[in-house]
Structures are given as C-alpha cells and as structure tokens.
Design an enzyme around this catalytic site. Structure first.
Site, short mmCIF file in Angstrom:
data_model
loop_
_atom_site.label_atom_id
_atom_site.label_comp_id
_atom_site.label_asym_id
_atom_site.label_seq_id
_atom_site.Cartn_x
_atom_site.Cartn_y
_atom_site.Cartn_z
N CYS A 70 0.64 -1.42 -0.28
CA CYS A 70 0.25 0.15 0.08
C CYS A 70 0.82 1.26 0.63
O CYS A 70 2.01 1.72 1.27
CB CYS A 70 -1.11 -0.39 1.06
N CYS A 76 -1.62 5.98 6.94
CA CYS A 76 -2.51 5.56 7.14
C CYS A 76 -2.19 4.95 8.58
O CYS A 76 -1.16 3.88 8.77
CB CYS A 76 -3.04 4.86 6.11
N CYS A 79 -3.90 0.10 8.89
CA CYS A 79 -2.57 -0.82 8.79
C CYS A 79 -1.39 -1.15 9.95
O CYS A 79 -1.13 0.30 10.33
CB CYS A 79 -1.89 -1.61 8.47
N CYS A 153 -8.14 1.77 -1.15
CA CYS A 153 -7.81 0.84 0.54
C CYS A 153 -7.76 -0.82 0.29
O CYS A 153 -8.13 -1.33 -0.25
CB CYS A 153 -9.01 1.07 1.84
N GLN A 260 -19.66 -10.03 9.76
CA GLN A 260 -18.44 -10.66 10.59
C GLN A 260 -17.73 -9.82 9.29
O GLN A 260 -18.12 -9.77 7.78
CB GLN A 260 -18.17 -11.90 10.47
N ASP A 308 -28.68 -9.81 22.28
CA ASP A 308 -27.71 -8.56 22.34
C ASP A 308 -28.19 -6.57 22.50
O ASP A 308 -29.72 -7.11 23.00
CB ASP A 308 -28.10 -8.47 20.54
N ASP A 354 -19.22 -13.95 22.74
CA ASP A 354 -18.21 -12.93 21.75
C ASP A 354 -18.17 -11.58 22.01
O ASP A 354 -18.30 -11.21 20.83
CB ASP A 354 -18.87 -13.14 20.88
N CYS A 381 -11.33 -11.50 20.52
CA CYS A 381 -10.40 -10.78 18.95
C CYS A 381 -9.62 -9.86 20.14
O CYS A 381 -9.07 -8.86 19.18
CB CYS A 381 -11.62 -9.07 18.20
#
EC number: 2.1.1.-
Length: 425
Positions: A70, A76, A79, A153, A260, A308, A354, A381
């Site tokens: 990139c 940026c 990443c 992107c 997701q 939720d 989750d 995560c």
C-alpha cells in the site's frame, strides 16, 4: 533521549503491532519494526515505564520484511504490520496469543490446534468507515487525527473502492459530510451507506444522490448525526438493509447491525464454531448480533436463545430465524449480563460468548461461574482480555480444551481466536 535516535535490537512482535526491544532495562515499543532486526528509531512518546518509538532506518533487516504493497502505509493508521510477509504475520500472531495465555492466563499447556489463514491477504473487508476532512476521503493517520486522502484501500473489497470517486462527488453538494460507512454484500452485490453529517441533510437531496450520483448497487442511505460518541439516525432513503449468504444460510443485515468483516472466512468461522459447540440440549448465544452463529447452531441443539443489546441486530436476528425456517431459536434485546441473570438456576449445556475487545465484564464472568454451563465457546478479538478471562474461568472450575486462531484481519495487529472450555471432571 527524545531527540537522540535510538539503536535497537527488536526481540519480537507484541500486541498492537509493535516491535519489542529494551534499552537500559526499559521497554521500548517500536512501530514498523520486524522481529530480529537492528533498527534506528525516533522516540515519539516517553513514559515512566516504557518508551514508544518509530523506525527511521533499518540497519539489519529481517528476511520477513517486505515493501508494503500500500502506498499509504506508514501514514495511514489502518494497518500496522503490512511490512511483514503473511507467513510472519501469522507466526507472530500465534506467538502473541500463546504468550498471553501463558503469561496472563497462567495456562501451562495450551491445546493449540493451529491457524486458519484468511483466504485473501487484501480486499477482504466488506465493512469500511471512510473519514472525511477538508475534502480528503480516507482514514486517520496513525499518530494524529488527520485524514490521509486515499484513492483506494487495499483492505476494502474492490466494490467499496469503486465508491471513493462517487463520495468525492457527494462532497460537492454535502459540504459537512464527516464520515461515510459502507456495508457491502459480496454475495448479492448490494450496499447500504451511512452519511454522518453535522446538520440534517435534505431528504430530496439524499434521494437524488442515491438515484443519480451513486452506482445502482447502492440500495439505500441513512442520514446520521453524532451525539457524543454515538451515531443517531435521522432518516433513510431506499433500503436500510442488505442480505448476506453464508453457505445455505441467509442473513438480513441492517445499517445499524454488525456482521463479520472478512467475507473470505465466513464459512470457515461458522464451521469452526459449530464444530467446537457440538450437540447440546439448551444453549445461549450472548452478543449474538444478527444470529450469524445462533441460527446455524439451532440445527445442533434442541433450543437456543440469542441476546444482544443492539435493537437493530435483534430485529434482524428474528427476521433471519424466519427466513431460515428455524423455530427452536428465540432472541432477546438484552445485555449479556441481563440475559445470564435471568437464567440463574436453569440447566444450560452451551454458552457462546463473543465479547468486545474489553472482554467479559466481571459480572458476566461471575454469572457464568454461577450458572456453570457444561461448555463455553469463547470467541475473542483481544488476546490480553481473553487471557485475563480464561485465568478466572479456569480457576472457577473450567478447563481449556481447544484453541484455534482465525485471521480475520490480515495486515493489522488484531487477533481473533476460538476457544472451547468445559467443566472440569
């Protein structure tokens, strides 16, 4: 020390995407470094216990280092590890996950079963939030809240990148546009957008933009304003949902619901969670979203409930249960804590959690230990909060039986994993 360049040997990668080094006994976290490199770095933040730095020159390069594909990498903030080849990204993520479980979680023998790599290194994201600042369309820099203007992107699906010139056209008529959120379905080739603006946008203008400025596969726009850190919907034109397909399952996903991000791993992710869960009589799926896991899980058990706190997600989940002909699943708009609290004393065989990056709340962990379901499938995560939660759950009578890493976020420091915990014999 701040003005003087540092010469550092990088030991390893740590969570956050930093290279880890030490200088005179003090920890140094180095941005854009690779494991086993000798680098020259500039200090960007000095704290009592650690220093943050950024690589200015690579003196001895790692074989894993590559030229980032990139052109915006290094400016940026989207990443953090694009300068590493994909093999090294996976290896480092595995090491970070296992080290977290051993150091924080105090788990001596981790039943690790390997990594599930993304099927695509790039163009895997189907949800993207573009930031807008002074006619620049892109993402914030890694160091300041200044937007880096981009033509594309490399993480975003190709269709989403096609929208960038159209967004620039929209800017000519909506001057106070702050953000554009894109939600794209690669299986139906349709998208909905959120326009985040300072002032209320004229509805006729938005309808004209939908019909004449945006491509025909954009099926709806929502007009939103910011209240604190939250977005509030004012109105919408066109549809406010799209449909996603994962194997034989169909999902309606509204603008305010989560799905997701990495479409190349949808089927793999679902398959692994189903495999970890196996059969059960009664299950709970906490943080269920639109029913991504809940609805397929209903085939493996007698009855399952999804919870939720997001009302939009619950409406979608209820709709999705109907279109998939599942009558042994119900959904409730409630936090994980409230839902668990109502189930005290019930016999529950399976709980799927989750949680967000902050992990489980203390009250949620306490209720899990009080209810003691036979199995917990924990989708994480964040390896650090995951390790913290596992330490408490294993002390409370659970055993970690299985663990896999699923790389939903190539080129970034984010680490997703799936774990199975069972009550100790």
């Amino acid at each position: 020390m701040k003005d003087k360049p540092l010469k550092l040997t990088v030991e390893k990668l740590v969570y956050g995407g930093y290279g880890f080094s030490r200088l005179n006994g003090k920890a140094v976290f180095v941005r854009f470094a690779s494991p086993k490199e000798l680098v020259e770095a500039k200090v960007v933040k000095e704290k009592k216990d650690y220093t943050e730095a950024v690589v200015t020159k690579v003196l001895i390069s790692s074989p894993a280092r590559r030229k980032a594909p990139c052109p915006y990498y290094g400016e940026c903030g989207g990443c953090q590890i694009q300068h590493l080849n994909y093999e090294e990204q996976l290896r480092s993520k595995k090491d970070i996950l296992l080290e977290s479980l051993e150091r924080i979680g105090k788990i001596k023998e981790v039943p690790y079963e390997g990594e599930i790599p993304s099927k695509k290194e790039f163009n895997y994201r189907v949800r993207v939030q573009f930031k807008i600042q002074e006619n620049r369309v892109g993402f914030y820099r890694w160091d300041v809240k200044e937007v880096v203007d981009v033509e594309e992107c490399l993480l975003a699906h190709e269709r989403i990148n096609e929208l960038i010139p159209h967004i620039r056209e929209v800017l000519k008529v909506i001057k106070d546009l702050q953000e554009v959120h894109v939600n794209y379905s690669p299986t139906r080739d349709e998208a909905t957008l959120k326009f985040v603006t300072i002032t209320h946008t004229d509805e006729k203008l938005l309808q004209n933009i939908l019909e004449n400025v945006l491509p025909e596969w954009v099926v709806g726009i929502g007009d939103y304003g910011k209240v604190g850190n939250s977005l509030v919907k004012r109105y919408k034109v066109g549809r406010e949902h799209i449909f996603m397909d994962v194997g034989k399952w169909q999902y309606r996903v509204s603008n305010d619901s989560f799905f997701q991000v990495n479409y190349t791993l949808w089927e793999d992710f679902l398959k692994e969670v189903l495999d970890f869960s196996e059969s059960y009589k009664k299950g709970l799926d906490l943080h269920c979203g639109v029913g991504f896991f809940t609805i397929p899980l209903s085939e493996q058990g007698n009855f399952i409930e999804g919870a939720d706190a997001n009302p939009s997600a619950i409406k979608d989940a209820e709709y999705n249960a109907k279109i998939n002909n599942r009558d042994n699943v119900i959904f409730e708009e409630a936090t994980a804590f409230k839902h668990l609290k109502r189930r005290i004393g019930e016999v529950i065989n399976l709980v799927v959690v989750d949680p967000p990056r902050s992990g489980l709340l203390r009250e949620e962990r306490d209720l899990l230990l009080k209810n003691k379901p036979d199995k917990i499938v924990y989708i994480s995560c964040n390896p650090t909060t995951f390790a913290r939660d596992l330490k408490i759950l294993t002390k409370g009578g659970y055993e970690l039986k299985r663990l896999k890493l699923i790389d939903n976020f190539p080129q970034t420091y984010h680490i997703e994993s799936i774990a199975l915990l069972e009550v100790k014999d």
